[in-house]
Design a protein around this motif. Structure first.
Motif, PDB file in Angstrom:
ATOM      1  N   ARG A 145      36.455  29.191  45.272  1.00 13.14           N
ATOM      2  CA  ARG A 145      37.564  29.230  44.592  1.00 13.14           C
ATOM      3  C   ARG A 145      37.097  30.246  43.004  1.00 13.14           C
ATOM      4  O   ARG A 145      38.165  30.341  42.451  1.00 13.14           O
ATOM      5  CB  ARG A 145      37.610  27.549  43.877  1.00 13.14           C
ATOM      6  N   VAL A 146      35.827  30.130  42.674  1.00 13.43           N
ATOM      7  CA  VAL A 146      35.574  31.100  41.806  1.00 13.43           C
ATOM      8  C   VAL A 146      35.903  32.401  41.838  1.00 13.43           C
ATOM      9  O   VAL A 146      36.529  32.932  41.174  1.00 13.43           O
ATOM     10  CB  VAL A 146      33.851  30.914  41.422  1.00 13.43           C
ATOM     11  N   LYS A 147      36.043  32.772  43.115  1.00 11.30           N
ATOM     12  CA  LYS A 147      36.041  34.340  43.422  1.00 11.30           C
ATOM     13  C   LYS A 147      37.519  34.274  43.509  1.00 11.30           C
ATOM     14  O   LYS A 147      38.127  35.270  42.956  1.00 11.30           O
ATOM     15  CB  LYS A 147      35.421  34.631  44.905  1.00 11.30           C
ATOM     16  N   ALA A 148      38.087  33.404  43.994  1.00  9.83           N
ATOM     17  CA  ALA A 148      39.683  33.599  44.142  1.00  9.83           C
ATOM     18  C   ALA A 148      40.110  33.499  42.685  1.00  9.83           C
ATOM     19  O   ALA A 148      40.957  34.288  42.370  1.00  9.83           O
ATOM     20  CB  ALA A 148      40.630  32.351  44.847  1.00  9.83           C
ATOM     21  N   LYS A 149      39.470  32.841  41.691  1.00  8.95           N
ATOM     22  CA  LYS A 149      40.083  32.905  40.405  1.00  8.95           C
ATOM     23  C   LYS A 149      39.856  34.009  39.784  1.00  8.95           C
ATOM     24  O   LYS A 149      40.599  34.475  39.086  1.00  8.95           O
ATOM     25  CB  LYS A 149      39.497  31.691  39.665  1.00  8.95           C
ATOM     26  N   ALA A 150      38.695  34.648  39.994  1.00  6.74           N
ATOM     27  CA  ALA A 150      38.248  35.784  39.282  1.00  6.74           C
ATOM     28  C   ALA A 150      38.890  36.996  39.688  1.00  6.74           C
ATOM     29  O   ALA A 150      39.165  37.890  39.079  1.00  6.74           O
ATOM     30  CB  ALA A 150      36.740  36.210  39.722  1.00  6.74           C
ATOM     31  N   GLU A 175      42.299  36.589  40.609  1.00 11.67           N
ATOM     32  CA  GLU A 175      43.560  36.164  40.240  1.00 11.67           C
ATOM     33  C   GLU A 175      43.539  36.659  38.896  1.00 11.67           C
ATOM     34  O   GLU A 175      44.476  37.305  38.029  1.00 11.67           O
ATOM     35  CB  GLU A 175      43.853  34.808  40.114  1.00 11.67           C
ATOM     36  N   LYS A 176      42.303  36.733  38.075  1.00 10.22           N
ATOM     37  CA  LYS A 176      42.363  36.942  36.447  1.00 10.22           C
ATOM     38  C   LYS A 176      42.101  38.507  36.136  1.00 10.22           C
ATOM     39  O   LYS A 176      42.061  38.755  35.220  1.00 10.22           O
ATOM     40  CB  LYS A 176      41.376  36.114  36.188  1.00 10.22           C
ATOM     41  N   PHE A 192      37.420  33.332  31.668  1.00  4.06           N
ATOM     42  CA  PHE A 192      37.239  32.512  33.100  1.00  4.06           C
ATOM     43  C   PHE A 192      37.414  30.990  32.901  1.00  4.06           C
ATOM     44  O   PHE A 192      36.537  30.552  31.940  1.00  4.06           O
ATOM     45  CB  PHE A 192      35.917  33.069  33.868  1.00  4.06           C
ATOM     46  N   SER A 193      38.040  30.308  33.625  1.00  2.29           N
ATOM     47  CA  SER A 193      37.933  28.846  33.490  1.00  2.29           C
ATOM     48  C   SER A 193      38.729  28.487  35.076  1.00  2.29           C
ATOM     49  O   SER A 193      39.737  28.668  35.354  1.00  2.29           O
ATOM     50  CB  SER A 193      39.028  28.474  32.483  1.00  2.29           C
ATOM     51  N   THR A 194      37.790  27.547  35.697  1.00  2.00           N
ATOM     52  CA  THR A 194      38.061  27.294  36.976  1.00  2.00           C
ATOM     53  C   THR A 194      38.836  25.869  37.177  1.00  2.00           C
ATOM     54  O   THR A 194      39.372  25.530  37.930  1.00  2.00           O
ATOM     55  CB  THR A 194      36.968  27.069  37.863  1.00  2.00           C
ATOM     56  N   GLU A 246      41.172  23.046  37.619  1.00  2.12           N
ATOM     57  CA  GLU A 246      42.409  23.315  38.086  1.00  2.12           C
ATOM     58  C   GLU A 246      43.431  22.706  37.221  1.00  2.12           C
ATOM     59  O   GLU A 246      44.492  23.286  36.807  1.00  2.12           O
ATOM     60  CB  GLU A 246      42.457  22.731  39.455  1.00  2.12           C
TER      61      GLU A 246
END
Lengths: 733, 121
Positions: free
Chosen positions: A508-513, A515-516, A539-541, A543
């Motif tokens: 999830r962290v990687k996906a978010k990074a 995405e951002k 960065f903020s995971t 949801e």
């Protein structure tokens, strides 16, 4: 301080409530026939604790009453008074009075009339428990008994009441004889006293502070070596003490080692047998006036004098703050007054800015020391005793630093309350474990880690720990644990917030990074690198933005706060087992032991704490393992080599064989840093860069060298971390 | 590094009083709430000085001192006992248990400091 005492007193009152409940329960049990030793001891302990605390907070009436009550309980406990129903009845009514006294101490009720109860207790003591079962205790004490008790409130048999200063016997010999009278003291500690860890030298020292001098030590009892018992005492000390020291004060020194030690104290009224001591001249500190041509740098010396004068001024200011004298050998004279002055508080409050000024000046003194060392030849350094000056400066510096050190507990103290609130907000069961809260850290550091710490704790409680249901489903204890710890390693403080929650969800962290836009979609990252992304700006995971940690402040703020202090944040996570956030902070913000190196003809400072060794690479010792990776073979261990010049974009076309490699180590492992030459090793005063410049990763600050030029200080932790892992945006970005 | 003191007392307010007073005098403090807990903490904390109350549940102060002294590693450790009164009899009891000295409750900060300096350099 008084706030603090009020707080402690509030806890004492809570304990009173608990103690009274325990006593009541025990007394009721006794009333129904349970007179076991355990029950009686429980009641005794409860009353005893109330007495002890009451004394500490100055509640004399409560103390006095509890003391009388305790006396009876002690006799019952010791079997000297039988707990007959009559005695128990007296104790129950005394209990009620005790409870009233507690209310009075709290300021909630007027002082109770305890005369009847006291009389009943006295009667039980006097009659050894022969109380008519029918006689109500109140009725058993008509007018006669209360009077003496009320008249003499307990001073007589209270070991812990202030002891009136005694002027009897030898204490204050009047007249001219006093000046020649003296005490002779012979002392040989017993084997038993030594076995109990008594230290004779501490005792001798204490006697010396009263004015005693050791005349001789009799070693004639020392047996031949083969018969010598290392745990026995063989020395007999002979001391003389001025005659105006009260006998009580001398006896008091021996309190812990009497009665089995040999202690003989005799008074010599007329003749003072003190041997004439040759006054030993103080070692002269005067230097030979140095020849002009040997020390040509008068301005530097002058500025040291300047600084010394300034330091003296600050110290004098500190001393001028109203304070009491140190426990110098002040001789108590005929009245108690000087003695009291001597015993008053030994601490002073000092304006922090004065300490800061002192620290700053000492820092400058350290720099001047370096400058002097730079300009003098080794022989001249010895000649002017520069090493001694450096050592003294170092001691002053350590001392000033320790003045600013405070236990980190101050920063930890608000955590328990915060976690209780968080527990309510999140519905999670959270247990806090604290380790190392006495670790001492510079006050400036403590003040600045409060906010990062709060955020780390919130993060751990909110994101780290699972809900109770999730934990049970995962087979974990329903109660989550957050461990807060602090420890000192070398010149660094490690503050850890460790949870035993779910660990970082790296997918999830990687996906978010991605995405951002923090990393590119095809970036290949190690687990550790993914974990570090949490601290990346923006960065903020979570949801859903939670009420707790999602307040627009992310872990990136934690990181930047800590880096502003010259520290770093590290994250270590194991899926399913939890996450540890570590703040690595400098112990002090002021001074550093460094190695001066040259890179592309500029000078840099390497913090010595990180330097392992230095090597001149042999041809072939440095190997290229990939287009941009070099390693050096250190006796079979391959250590990555970093060309420091590249990091800062300096031009460097030297061959690696013409350079030196300094092997440095940090939490991230070892790295060889390529440098041109090594100039020196020296203490440098850290001057912060961030007030003037944007923070540059890899640089920890700047300093002024002996020749007045400026050198940048390398941040080894950051350099090694970057050498050992892929950094998405490069180091100097 | 300042001296580390382990204080053992079943009363939280007494522990806090000791801690406040001793921290102000530059000592580092760890604490335990009864004799048994104190004995466990001894190994963990490895203090420079032990200060213990006498009257405590589970294991009293004298038992704690005897247990501590029985362990070779703590033989040279200074130990002070706290109590509201010290009769000659009680001092003797403290001595035979292995106590180095005693402090009478309630204590003034300076008296407390003086008693500590008397046994712990």
């Amino acid at each position: 301080m008084s706030d603090e005492l009020d707080e402690i007193q509030a806890i004492f009152f809570e304990e009173c409530t608990e103690g009274l409940a325990a006593a009541e329960q025990g007394l009721s049990a006794m009333q129904t026939g349970d007179i076991s030793a355990e029950t009686i001891a429980g009641v005794f302990r409860a009353v005893h604790s109330i007495k002890g605390g009451a004394g500490a907070f100055g509640h004399a009436d409560l103390t006095a009453f509890a003391h009388r009550f305790e006396n009876v309980l002690d006799e019952v406990r010791g079997g000297k008074i039988a707990p007959t129903p009559g005695v128990i009845k007296v104790m129950l009514s005394s209990f009620d009075v005790l409870a009233d006294h507690v209310e009075t101490a709290k300021g909630l009720a007027p002082r109770p009339n305890d005369a009847a109860a006291l009389a009943a207790l006295e009667k039980v003591l006097a009659d050894k428990g022969v109380v008519e079962d029918g006689g109500a205790p109140a009725a058993a004490a008509p007018a006669a008994a209360p009077a003496p008790v009320a008249a003499a409130p307990a001073e007589d048999d209270f070991g812990f009441m202030p002891v009136a200063f005694s002027l009897d016997d030898f204490d204050a010999p009047a007249g001219p004889a006093a000046s020649v009278a003296s005490w002779t003291i012979r002392f040989k500690p017993s084997r038993a006293a030594l076995a109990n860890a008594s230290e004779p030298m501490l005792l001798i020292r204490e006697l010396e502070t009263l004015g005693a001098t050791v005349e001789s030590v009799d070693v004639s009892d020392v047996p031949p070596l083969r018969d010598l018992d290392p745990e026995d005492a063989y020395f007999t000390w002979l001391l003389s003490m001025p005659g105006d020291v009260p006998r009580n004060d001398i006896d008091d020194c021996f309190d812990f080692v009497a009665p089995d030690s040999l202690i003989e104290i005799t008074r010599n009224e007329v003749e003072a047998p003190a041997p004439a001591f040759e006054p030993i001249p103080a070692p002269s500190l005067d230097l030979e006036p140095p020849a002009e041509d040997l020390i040509p740098f008068v301005p530097v010396t002058a500025s040291i004098e300047d600084l010394t004068a300034q330091v003296q001024q600050v110290v004098a200011d500190l001393a001028a703050t109203p304070m009491t004298p140190t426990p110098a050998p002040v001789m108590p004279t005929e009245s108690a007054a000087p003695k009291q002055a001597n015993e008053a508080s030994q601490t002073i409050r000092v304006d922090l800015s004065k300490l800061d000024l002192l620290l700053n000046l000492v820092g400058e003194l350290v720099i001047r020391n370096s400058i002097l060392a730079d300009r003098l030849s080794p022989a001249d350094r010895q000649r002017v005793e520069l090493p001694e000056l450096a050592r003294l400066t170092r001691q002053i510096q350590d001392n000033v630093m320790s003045l600013r050190a405070q236990p980190i507990k101050q920063a930890f103290s608000r955590v328990p309350r915060m976690l209780r609130d968080l527990s309510v907000e999140t519905g999670k069961q959270i247990e806090l474990e604290t380790v190392g809260e006495t670790t001492e850290v510079d006050k400036g550091v403590i003040e600045k880690i409060g906010d990062p710490l709060t955020h780390m704790i919130r993060n751990a409680a909110d994101h780290g720990l699972e809900s109770t249901e999730e934990r049970i489903a995962a087979g974990k204890s329903p109660v989550g644990t957050i461990k807060l710890s602090a420890e000192q390693k070398g010149a660094r403080i490690f503050v850890r917030v460790q949870d035993n929650g779910r660990g970082i969800n790296r997918e999830r962290v990687k996906a978010k990074a991605i995405e951002k836009g923090i990393i590119s979609a095809d970036a290949v990252l190690s687990n550790e690198e993914i974990d570090q992304l949490i601290c990346a700006p923006g960065f903020s995971t979570a949801e859903t933005i939670s009420n707790i940690s999602g307040r627009g402040v992310g872990m990136d703020v934690v990181r930047s706060n800590v880096e502003a202090l010259g520290g770093r944040v590290e994250i270590h996570s194991v899926p399913g087992e939890g996450t540890t956030f570590t703040m690595i902070l400098p112990l002090t913000l002021a001074i550093l032991d460094g190695m001066i190196v040259r890179l592309a003809s500029q000078r840099f400072v390497l913090p010595l704490a990180h330097v392992l060794e230095t090597v001149q690479p042999e041809p072939g010792q440095v190997k290229r393992t990939s287009p941009d990776t070099e390693v050096i073979d250190m006796r079979g261990e391959y250590v990555p080599v970093k060309r420091t010049t590249e990091i800062f974009g300096l031009n460097d076309d030297r061959l690696i064989e013409d350079s030196l490699v300094v092997i440095v180590e940090s939490e991230h492992g070892k790295v060889g840093l390529v440098v041109d030459t090594i100039d020196d090793r020296r203490e440098v005063v850290i001057k912060s860069l961030d007030q003037n410049l944007h923070p540059i990763r890899g640089l920890g600050g700047a300093t002024i060298l002996g020749d007045g030029s400026i050198a940048l200080i390398l941040d080894i932790e950051a350099l090694v971390a970057s050498a050992n892992r892929y950094t998405p945006k490069g180091l100097a970005a | 590094m300042s001296k580390l003191i382990l204080t053992v007392d079943d009363s939280a307010s007494m522990r806090m009083l000791l801690k406040t007073s001793l921290t102000a005098q530059g000592y580092r403090i760890e604490s335990a709430n009864d004799g048994q807990h104190g004995l466990e903490r001894m190994h963990e904390v490895q203090p420079d000085l032990l200060i213990t109350d006498i009257n405590m549940p589970k294991m009293d102060g004298f038992e704690l001192i005897e247990a501590v002294r029985a362990e070779g590693q703590f033989r040279g450790l200074p130990i002070l006992v706290l109590s509201t009164e010290f009769s000659d009899e009680k001092k003797q009891r403290a001595r035979s248990a292995g106590a180095t000295g005693w402090i009478t409750k309630p204590f003034e900060a300076t008296k407390l400091g003086a008693a500590i300096r008397r046994v712990c350099p």
